[in-house]
Enzyme design. Structure first.
Site, mmCIF file in Angstrom:
data_model
loop_
_atom_site.group_PDB
_atom_site.id
_atom_site.type_symbol
_atom_site.label_atom_id
_atom_site.label_comp_id
_atom_site.label_asym_id
_atom_site.label_seq_id
_atom_site.Cartn_x
_atom_site.Cartn_y
_atom_site.Cartn_z
ATOM 1 N N ASP A 181 -10.357 -40.864 -129.630
ATOM 2 C CA ASP A 181 -11.063 -41.735 -130.563
ATOM 3 C C ASP A 181 -12.294 -42.335 -129.885
ATOM 4 O O ASP A 181 -12.231 -42.751 -128.725
ATOM 5 C CB ASP A 181 -10.101 -42.845 -131.006
ATOM 6 N N GLU A 229 -13.944 -37.272 -130.555
ATOM 7 C CA GLU A 229 -14.744 -37.861 -131.628
ATOM 8 C C GLU A 229 -16.028 -38.311 -130.933
ATOM 9 O O GLU A 229 -16.040 -39.335 -130.248
ATOM 10 C CB GLU A 229 -14.027 -39.041 -132.272
#
EC number: 3.2.1.196
Length: 657
Positions: free
Chosen positions: A336, A371
């Site tokens: 993330d 990401e």
């Protein structure tokens, strides 16, 4: 009273050796560290850690056993302007704890103070760490090691995936056990999935703001104990680890990999007004990026940012990743806000954590997905990650939606994204699989909502619809919301089919959001991070069996097309791809930029994707040969088409020669 021996400075955390427990804790700026253990009556016993090797504090407690509850009190300066916020009145979680007992409730005692320290003791209500022992029979488990070129990713939430599944026993729905249930595994196999990517399973906390509104953090991107499984997904917190490993073992037997979404960019301690759980009280200055005024650099939007250029924090993050691979046999990670991993503070491909992963014989062998952004200046780093990483390809997401739902993307731009965005990812020896293609993800509209809503509807989140992106590239086809006339429903279905076909038959690694193959809707909520309810849980009783079959047929078709499975960049004349206009001729430069939205993509010289993205029925002249439509675009009685396909408005079809 038992005395602590000096013990060893490695490994990090609490480790039982059969005779006692070795405790280690990193803190470069602490002056004293107390180990606090709690007996069955909750009585606290404190021990100074006697060992101090470099910046590692350590001690060995003889006769200690698994199940022992413990925490730390860390002594040091309270100097906020310098980034030091030590407060021994607060019991702290071991960053490497493997099990937590207690809940992270909104309570003033779980705060250290802002400008001045809060000296109220909180041991009576603070969560405690638990010593665990690691004995598990993996039998003959082996990682599937699915080649990147053959990988089909399915992004899912542990609870949301199975909580409403009618064929899974009620007592295990929404848990780790349910992931390994034969019903779930058979479904994934029939769909054609090769990798199950789980939203965060490491222990997380709900933000105080959400708790005060009666909400909770559903997604899990608010970590508090990165080595501990989130207990709410277990049938019993004490057996969470074995339940999780049982599921992984069952998935592996079916040839399905498990990828964990992991949050190595911030912690649940949030900003300076946030709670004190662990890192802030252990060594705030080392664990976080600190501004000159002592506040946090908020490059994550969550109040703080982990300093993954600090050697000790790199060691912590690396140990965490190795733990999940070695102890739980996970097959990879999705990181993330992964640009934080490369900050020094500038983003660098040779940042310390990237280098540590590349040099690690364990971590360098698993799937790594970034990401590729954060919210700081210079935070958008799509295409710039080291060669070991694949990356979420938001270029593909936006292009697919613009082409099919907004009609404003030239053919050339669409083709570039269809061909694994080679302009972005074809560098440093990377392969097409480095592009993780997606049309939707947990963050944003579901696929059905993309064709039913022009605007987000996030009122239930309690922020007056301010949260969530406004850049959705969606199209409600003339009516906001679900339902409508038969014509409206059919046009929306056609758009869903077009988007799924683009996703699953393009070059790169496709990622499917769980529920998109059902027609799942979040009723226009494009930021459902705090909706632990029927808005996010997949309703299997309402699933569209036709759409599920369509999706499965596309995935199985993909596996038959060499040009999509060989994971090699397409080159002109190599027989992998030909781009043709509606007359089966190569496109001119003008057609690529300004031509009508009609395109034929010939893959491996045998599979033809014919596209008519205009609003009119159009004759598409097929290349020479005998063609027949193939599932999911035709039934058993496929007529042979030798010349022309009557392309419906906003339609596409796949043929085989």
């Amino acid at each position: 009273m038992t005395q602590l021996a000096i013990g060893k400075p490695t490994p990090l955390g609490a480790h039982y050796d059969g005779q006692g427990v070795n405790f280690t804790l990193f803190s470069a700026h602490a002056e004293r560290v107390e180990l606090c253990v709690f007996d069955a009556n909750g009585q606290e016993h404190r021990y100074d850690l006697p060992g101090h090797s470099g910046d590692i504090w350590h001690g060995y407690l003889p006769d200690a056993r698994p199940g022992l509850r413990y925490g730390y009190r860390v002594h040091g300066p309270w100097q906020p302007a310098e980034g030091h916020r030590f407060n021994p009145a607060k019991l702290l979680i071991d960053p490497c704890a493997r099990q937590i007992d207690g809940e992270f409730k909104d309570n003033p005692l779980l705060h250290a103070g802002h400008n001045e320290p809060d000296y109220r003791d909180n041991a009576s209500i603070a969560p405690k760490c638990v010593v665990v022992v690691d004995h598990y029979d993996w039998e003959d488990d082996a990682p599937p090691r699915m080649p990147w070129g053959c990988t089909i990713i399915y992004e899912a939430h542990v609870k949301g995936l199975t909580y409403l599944h009618p064929e899974i026993p009620v007592e295990i729905r929404g848990t780790y056990k349910a992931l390994g249930h034969p019903v779930m595994i058979n479904y994934l196999k029939q769909l054609g999935i090769t990798a199950l990517e789980l939203l965060p399973v490491a222990q997380f906390a709900s933000e105080p703001r959400l708790q005060r509104m009666g909400l909770s953090n559903y997604w899990g991107y608010n970590p508090v104990a990165m080595f501990a499984l989130h207990p709410a997904y277990a049938c019993s917190p004490e057996t969470a680890l074995d339940e999780f490993r049982d599921a992984i073992k069952a998935l592996h037997k079916a040839g399905i990999e498990v990828i964990l979404d992991i949050v190595l960019n911030h912690s649940a301690e949030l900003d300076l007004d946030g709670p004190l759980f662990s890192l802030r009280g252990i060594d705030n200055r080392s664990y976080y990026w600190i501004r000159e005024d002592g506040d946090y650099h908020n490059w994550t939007g969550c109040g703080n940012t982990l300093n993954l250029s600090h050697p000790a924090v790199v060691d912590y993050a690396s140990a965490c990743l190795r733990y999940w691979v070695e102890t739980c046999h996970v097959d990879g990670f999705r990181f993330d806000l992964a640009a934080v991993m490369g900050r020094t503070p500038e983003f660098r491909q040779d940042a310390p954590l990237f280098t540590a992963i590349q040099n690690c014989p364990v971590l360098s062998q698993v799937k790594l997905i970034a990401e590729p952004w954060d919210i700081a200046p210079g935070g958008y780093q799509v295409g710039n990650f080291p060669p070991l990483f694949a990356e979420w390809n938001d270029h593909f997401r936006d292009a697919a939606r613009r082409f099919w739902l907004h009609y404003d993307l030239p053919l050339g731009a669409f083709a570039g994204r269809f061909a694994a965005s080679s302009d972005v990812f074809k560098r440093n020896g990377r392969l097409p699989s480095a592009a993780i293609n997606l049309v939707t993800a947990h963050d944003g509209f579901t696929l059905r909502d993309c064709v039913c809503f022009n605007h987000k509807h996030n009122e239930a989140n309690g922020e007056e619809n301010r949260d969530g992106t406004n850049n959705n590239y969606s199209n409600n086809h003339g009516k906001e919301g679900l339902g409508g006339t038969l014509d409206l429903v059919e046009r929306r279905r056609d758009s869903i089919h077009a988007l799924l076909t683009t996703l699953l038959l393009s070059q790169g690694t496709p990622m499917l959001l769980a529920g998109d193959e059902h027609g799942h809707s979040q009723r226009g909520n494009n930021n459902a991070y705090c909706q632990d309810n029927q808005l996010t849980w997949l309703d299997w009783s309402q699933a569209s069996s036709g759409l599920t079959a369509f999706t499965a047929a596309l995935i199985h078709l993909r596996k038959r097309i060499p040009a999509l499975m060989e994971n090699r960049w397409w080159e002109e004349g190599d027989g992998n791809v030909r781009w043709l206009n509606r007359y089966a001729q190569p496109l001119s430069t003008d057609e690529w930029q300004n031509g009508p939205k009609q395109l034929q993509i010939l893959l491996s010289d045998r599979f033809l994707i014919a596209i008519n993205a205009t609003l009119e029925v159009t004759e598409i002249v097929l290349p020479a040969g005998e063609w027949h439509a193939i599932p999911p675009f035709a039934g058993e009685d496929n007529p042979v088409i030798t010349a022309v396909w009557q392309g419906p408005a906003h339609g596409l079809c796949v043929f085989q020669r």
